[in-house]
Design a protein around this motif. Structure first.
Motif, mmCIF file in Angstrom:
data_model
loop_
_atom_site.group_PDB
_atom_site.id
_atom_site.type_symbol
_atom_site.label_atom_id
_atom_site.label_comp_id
_atom_site.label_asym_id
_atom_site.label_seq_id
_atom_site.Cartn_x
_atom_site.Cartn_y
_atom_site.Cartn_z
ATOM 1 N N HIS A 295 11.354 -6.192 0.907
ATOM 2 C CA HIS A 295 11.106 -5.038 0.799
ATOM 3 C C HIS A 295 9.689 -4.529 1.369
ATOM 4 C CE1 HIS A 295 11.320 -1.082 -1.395
ATOM 5 N NE2 HIS A 295 10.026 -1.374 -1.884
ATOM 6 N N LEU A 296 8.756 -5.499 1.274
ATOM 7 C CA LEU A 296 7.232 -4.981 1.592
ATOM 8 C C LEU A 296 6.861 -5.052 2.934
ATOM 9 C CD1 LEU A 296 5.481 -4.077 -0.527
ATOM 10 C CD2 LEU A 296 4.180 -6.257 -0.547
ATOM 11 N N LYS A 297 7.833 -6.069 3.760
ATOM 12 C CA LYS A 297 7.229 -6.221 5.093
ATOM 13 C C LYS A 297 7.216 -4.921 6.043
ATOM 14 C CE LYS A 297 8.049 -9.817 8.316
ATOM 15 N NZ LYS A 297 9.204 -10.027 9.357
ATOM 16 N N PRO A 298 8.128 -3.842 5.972
ATOM 17 C CA PRO A 298 8.032 -2.814 6.959
ATOM 18 C C PRO A 298 6.774 -1.945 6.321
ATOM 19 C CG PRO A 298 10.180 -2.921 5.497
ATOM 20 C CD PRO A 298 9.488 -4.184 5.334
ATOM 21 N N ALA A 299 6.511 -1.943 5.090
ATOM 22 C CA ALA A 299 5.430 -1.158 4.556
ATOM 23 C C ALA A 299 4.101 -1.985 5.032
ATOM 24 C CB ALA A 299 5.508 -1.117 3.114
ATOM 25 N N LEU A 300 3.953 -3.258 4.902
ATOM 26 C CA LEU A 300 2.886 -3.868 5.535
ATOM 27 C C LEU A 300 2.539 -3.589 7.094
ATOM 28 C CD1 LEU A 300 2.912 -7.055 3.323
ATOM 29 C CD2 LEU A 300 0.925 -5.598 3.639
ATOM 30 N N GLU A 301 3.643 -3.789 7.855
ATOM 31 C CA GLU A 301 3.771 -3.523 8.998
ATOM 32 C C GLU A 301 2.972 -2.265 9.727
ATOM 33 O OE1 GLU A 301 7.120 -6.784 10.328
ATOM 34 O OE2 GLU A 301 7.398 -4.855 10.698
ATOM 35 N N ALA A 302 3.732 -1.193 8.837
ATOM 36 C CA ALA A 302 3.362 0.147 9.093
ATOM 37 C C ALA A 302 1.747 0.403 9.005
ATOM 38 C CB ALA A 302 4.149 1.082 8.223
ATOM 39 N N ILE A 303 1.427 -0.250 7.548
ATOM 40 C CA ILE A 303 0.077 0.145 7.403
ATOM 41 C C ILE A 303 -0.953 -0.805 8.316
ATOM 42 C CG2 ILE A 303 -0.563 -1.920 5.633
ATOM 43 C CD1 ILE A 303 -1.375 1.462 4.793
ATOM 44 N N SER A 304 -0.614 -1.964 8.840
ATOM 45 C CA SER A 304 -1.413 -2.457 9.841
ATOM 46 C C SER A 304 -1.408 -1.839 11.129
ATOM 47 C CB SER A 304 -0.651 -4.063 10.009
ATOM 48 O OG SER A 304 -0.506 -4.858 9.022
ATOM 49 N N GLU A 305 -0.287 -1.265 11.463
ATOM 50 C CA GLU A 305 -0.545 -0.329 12.678
ATOM 51 C C GLU A 305 -1.613 0.697 12.643
ATOM 52 O OE1 GLU A 305 3.209 1.419 15.060
ATOM 53 O OE2 GLU A 305 3.708 -0.618 14.562
ATOM 54 N N ALA A 306 -1.323 1.445 11.286
ATOM 55 C CA ALA A 306 -2.089 2.745 11.257
ATOM 56 C C ALA A 306 -3.405 2.242 10.984
ATOM 57 C CB ALA A 306 -1.713 3.224 9.631
ATOM 58 N N VAL A 307 -3.657 1.100 10.420
ATOM 59 C CA VAL A 307 -5.180 0.472 10.294
ATOM 60 C C VAL A 307 -5.655 0.365 11.750
ATOM 61 C CG1 VAL A 307 -6.553 -1.110 9.250
ATOM 62 C CG2 VAL A 307 -4.923 0.075 7.979
ATOM 63 N N ASP A 308 -4.957 -0.348 12.292
ATOM 64 C CA ASP A 308 -5.477 -1.046 13.578
ATOM 65 C C ASP A 308 -5.692 0.262 14.571
ATOM 66 O OD1 ASP A 308 -5.426 -3.535 13.081
ATOM 67 O OD2 ASP A 308 -3.473 -4.059 14.003
ATOM 68 N N ALA A 309 -4.570 1.344 14.603
ATOM 69 C CA ALA A 309 -5.115 2.567 15.498
ATOM 70 C C ALA A 309 -6.290 3.271 15.075
ATOM 71 C CB ALA A 309 -3.911 3.532 15.337
ATOM 72 N N ARG A 310 -6.605 3.215 13.844
ATOM 73 C CA ARG A 310 -7.777 3.969 13.442
ATOM 74 C C ARG A 310 -9.283 3.109 13.535
ATOM 75 N NH1 ARG A 310 -3.427 5.512 11.626
ATOM 76 N NH2 ARG A 310 -2.915 7.543 11.223
ATOM 77 N N PHE A 311 -9.097 2.062 13.400
ATOM 78 C CA PHE A 311 -10.228 0.766 13.937
ATOM 79 C C PHE A 311 -10.481 1.270 15.119
ATOM 80 C CE2 PHE A 311 -9.740 -1.839 9.788
ATOM 81 C CZ PHE A 311 -10.582 -1.230 9.280
ATOM 82 N N ASP A 312 -9.407 1.195 16.135
ATOM 83 C CA ASP A 312 -9.702 1.394 17.463
ATOM 84 C C ASP A 312 -10.473 2.840 17.646
ATOM 85 O OD1 ASP A 312 -9.207 0.646 20.510
ATOM 86 O OD2 ASP A 312 -7.885 2.282 20.273
ATOM 87 N N ARG A 313 -9.979 3.711 17.128
ATOM 88 C CA ARG A 313 -10.741 5.095 17.301
ATOM 89 C C ARG A 313 -12.200 4.852 16.744
ATOM 90 N NH1 ARG A 313 -5.643 7.528 16.496
ATOM 91 N NH2 ARG A 313 -6.388 8.237 14.390
#
Lengths: 298, 298
Positions: free
Chosen positions: A6-24
């Motif tokens: 259940h959690l895997k998609p949520a963790l993947e989505a948050i990882s992507e969101a966090v990475d994109a913002r760290f990049d900026r």
């Protein structure tokens, strides 16, 4: 099993969101500070399970906090977490060569840059929180800063790390080991969950429930970590394991044994979920995170 | 000579006030974190000239800011300054055995405790600023945090320290050396002065004047430091001298020569004082500090 699926998609989505913002957040400068920024980016982008950012977003979702703002708090907490890992991995501390499956910052660059990388990430965490993009109400921003500073300082994470250093030449009993872990990892997890209540400007009653959830979750998380350290596989974990054992450090597993430790973690998770009783389905993600805490990486 | 005579009682008074408050801020805990608190107390109490705290109080006095509140900002800035010294003295950084006339933290304890001591002092700095005892207006608190985080992070002090590391294997020209120093020491001095304007809630015009004063003062201060490094006496300075020379690092003195460096510092001090033209005798302390900057320790 259910929970982690259940959690895997949520963790993947948050990882992507966090990475994109760290990049900026960390564009590479064209000046002699470049290697510092490279090390900061290396440390924060593309690694870790992002459990703390997910906790922030899950707690903020309870009170309909704007997602972009919640993510800023998530970034701040992850910055503090990563800074502590970079310093913790230094030769004078835990002396680790591997972190999140990659060579540690002081291995790729050097110790001086690792010290400055940690220092810099810590500073940026407060810069992110105090910016009005995080919340329009300055009282909320200042409250977030106060709580993060407490959670990461000598009465929180840094204090727990000091106890951890002392644990190398003393044998701690169960209460002291519990206190050590509450400071070392519990305080920051507590802030991650509590930040939802601060951002949502909810009353002390609701905040207390979240505090209770976070306290039990944090301990369960640490017991699971100790179990993983004994039973896990270094490659899956992405870091060196079985270090505590070799150093004779007290852990929940050495103090309780594997079976009792596992039962204790399960009990804490039940307790954590009980604290969420007042909430409806909007707290399902927090419940799923709690269940996930004791089944990860096995 | 005049200026330093005038300034001595002010520096003594501020040192006493700061020490008393650090003593209250860090009571020794009866738990395994004790050695961390001992190291923190050792690092912050009873040492240094307390120039930054004096700058804060002098700038706050311009706008009749409550003295006790001004001192809290002074503590926060000194905490950041001392944290940076503790990390900077580490073997992997500048490798210094002596600081403020005493053995460095990693010499008295060890490197791990020195890392954690710096980390802890940094966290407490933000805790102090975000507390409502520092200002009743949360906007002011959050503004102070934002500016201190910027001044100490990768776009400020930590960035300057990174440039300083690079300076060990590259020869920087004058503009790059100036930029290095503006980040490494200028940003925090700038915040010390600007904090008066933030605490006093004054308009952007007044704030700009103080920024100008701080920028010129910071550079003059650094040139004086470079001169001291070449001409000074290690015992009086309380730290190792002539290290830059040995490492072939560019300094204002190596780039300009002693005479031009001295003239440049004097010119910057005149400029700094010019920025204060709109102020009356309430700015006399800031003027005296500027004059003191180029005559200290000789």
């Amino acid at each position: 099993m259910q929970a982690s699926l259940h959690l895997k998609p949520a963790l993947e989505a948050i990882s992507e969101a966090v990475d994109a913002r760290f990049d900026r957040l960390f564009p590479l400068p064209e000046d002699p500070r470049r290697r510092l920024y490279e090390a900061m980016r290396y440390a924060v982008i593309g690694g870790g399970k992002r459990m703390r950012p997910l906790l922030v977003v899950a707690a903020c979702d309870l009170f309909n906090v704007d997602r972009e703002r919640a993510l800023r708090v998530a970034l701040a907490i992850e910055l503090v977490h990563v800074y502590s890992l970079v310093h913790d991995d230094l030769p004078c501390m835990d002396d680790d060569d591997l972190r999140r499956g990659k060579p540690t910052v002081h291995k790729v660059w050097d110790e001086a840059i690792a010290v400055l990388t940690g220092d810099s990430l810590f500073a940026v965490a407060f810069e992110v929180l105090a910016d009005d993009a995080t919340h329009e109400d300055p009282f909320v921003r200042s409250e977030l800063v106060l709580e993060l500073a407490r959670a990461s300082g000598p009465a929180g994470m840094a204090g727990g790390q000091m106890m951890d250093l002392e644990a190398e030449h003393t044998t701690f009993d169960l209460p002291t080991t519990t206190r050590l872990q509450q400071l070392k990892t519990g305080a920051l997890i507590g802030f991650a969950v509590e930040s939802g209540a601060i951002m949502g400007k909810v009353g002390p009653q609701t905040r207390l429930k979240l505090k209770g959830y976070a306290r039990d979750l944090g301990l369960a998380f640490q017991i699971a970590d100790d179990l993983l350290d004994v039973e896990g596989d270094a490659e899956t974990a992405g870091k060196a394991l079985r270090k505590d054992e070799g150093r004779g450090k007290s852990t929940f597993v050495s103090l309780l044994g594997v079976e009792r430790a596992r039962r204790q973690a399960a009990m804490l998770i039940d307790q954590a979920i009980d604290h969420l009783q007042g909430f409806g389905p909007e707290a399902d993600l927090l419940r799923a995170i709690a269940r996930f805490a004791i089944e990860r990486d096995r």
